[in-house]
Write a protein that holds these residues in place. Sequence first.
Motif, PDB file in Angstrom:
ATOM      1  N   ALA A 180      83.812  52.606  14.160  1.00  0.00           N
ATOM      2  CA  ALA A 180      82.541  52.472  14.733  1.00  0.00           C
ATOM      3  C   ALA A 180      81.771  53.230  13.731  1.00  0.00           C
ATOM      4  O   ALA A 180      80.251  53.009  13.670  1.00  0.00           O
ATOM      5  CB  ALA A 180      82.538  53.138  16.175  1.00  0.00           C
TER       6      ALA A 180
ATOM      7  N   HIS B  30      77.189  52.338  11.822  1.00  0.00           N
ATOM      8  CA  HIS B  30      76.989  52.581  13.273  1.00  0.00           C
ATOM      9  C   HIS B  30      77.310  51.217  14.145  1.00  0.00           C
ATOM     10  O   HIS B  30      76.332  50.608  14.429  1.00  0.00           O
ATOM     11  CB  HIS B  30      75.809  53.380  13.593  1.00  0.00           C
TER      12      HIS B  30
ATOM     13  N   THR C  14      78.424  49.143  17.542  1.00  0.00           N
ATOM     14  CA  THR C  14      78.402  49.485  19.048  1.00  0.00           C
ATOM     15  C   THR C  14      79.523  48.829  19.685  1.00  0.00           C
ATOM     16  O   THR C  14      80.614  48.191  19.145  1.00  0.00           O
ATOM     17  CB  THR C  14      77.183  48.668  19.601  1.00  0.00           C
ATOM     18  N   TRP C  15      79.898  49.136  21.221  1.00  0.00           N
ATOM     19  CA  TRP C  15      81.014  48.414  21.861  1.00  0.00           C
ATOM     20  C   TRP C  15      80.787  47.019  21.702  1.00  0.00           C
ATOM     21  O   TRP C  15      81.895  46.188  21.367  1.00  0.00           O
ATOM     22  CB  TRP C  15      81.135  48.824  23.218  1.00  0.00           C
TER      23      TRP C  15
ATOM     24  N   ASP D 131      79.562  45.315  19.060  1.00  0.00           N
ATOM     25  CA  ASP D 131      79.989  44.787  17.719  1.00  0.00           C
ATOM     26  C   ASP D 131      81.472  44.764  17.902  1.00  0.00           C
ATOM     27  O   ASP D 131      81.978  43.757  17.198  1.00  0.00           O
ATOM     28  CB  ASP D 131      79.485  45.852  16.795  1.00  0.00           C
TER      29      ASP D 131
ATOM     30  N   LEU E 216      81.593  56.860  20.318  1.00  0.00           N
ATOM     31  CA  LEU E 216      81.076  55.916  21.380  1.00  0.00           C
ATOM     32  C   LEU E 216      81.603  56.156  22.849  1.00  0.00           C
ATOM     33  O   LEU E 216      81.009  55.362  23.913  1.00  0.00           O
ATOM     34  CB  LEU E 216      81.756  54.027  21.018  1.00  0.00           C
TER      35      LEU E 216
END
Length: 310
Positions: free
Chosen positions: A78, A87, A89-90, A92, A223
């Motif tokens: 992540a 960076h 995300t969940w 992504d 995350l």
Amino acid sequence: MTHHSQPAPVLPGRDARDHHIAWQKAGYPCRVLTPRTQTPGGPPLLVLGGGLQSRHSWTRLEHRVPDRRLLIPDLPPARSPGQTRTHLTWDDLTDAALAAADQLRIDRFAVLAVSSGYPIGYRLAQQHPYRISHLMLFGAAPQPRPHLAALIREGLQREATTTTDASPERRHHAAAQLVKALTNTQAAEKYLLLKAAARVMLAQLTATPHDPLVRYVFDRGSLLLSNALPAGGLTGVPALVGVGEHDTATTVEDNRAVAATIAGCTFLVMKHADHLLHLERDADFAAAVTLFLDNQPLATVAHSAVELLP
């Protein structure tokens, strides 16, 4: 359990290949095991490991689930160090996981997601329910326990002030911190399989020249501090949530809370087990996975309690 582990051996009766998944934000490898049989073993199983696990961390499961095609990706971290920081995300990472199925031309598949892989598996089923035949989550929590959250914040501070390289002493200290946060050391004194799994984890975390805690934060740990469990719940997908009775990283109550957001979810508490179920109770873990995929009752899984949530 780290991304630098040695390749898993090729198993008899199966073809094993590493595929490069050309995801738009970052390519990654995916281990694919295909049985040499004319009779399909049901939809392929996508395995989403937890923090610092790799496509080579599932040898025991590979041995015990011989008749089903397995997809085991090394999803991108992540976060990444250096001047060009990533960076993700969940969402992504969910898109990245789906890219493996898409590139391998697999329309419908089952999902097994453990620990910090669970938010990705949950989102896959929530966003693409028509593509998921079964969802299995182990070691799930709406948010990290305070002791783990504090350790993640320490890792974020360390990331900002140091490089990922570390001395052997620092690596060992960081690895010990993670093992203590992710396993139940008190229960390990009573159950030797729990202690053995914790030792394996400690040895693997210290096997590279990088700070394990910073790597854990890079991988997915950061995350976990926000939105691990997405809002909206989940319906329309057969689901199993499982946890070891001695799990202090993601407790029985944590896992039950996640299971309660999934309509008709089966909830499994495995006795004499902690957070590293696939290592501590590998035969029973694989039996639970196989039975659920075959739509069979889980009552035969040894030392376990099973209930069906509304």
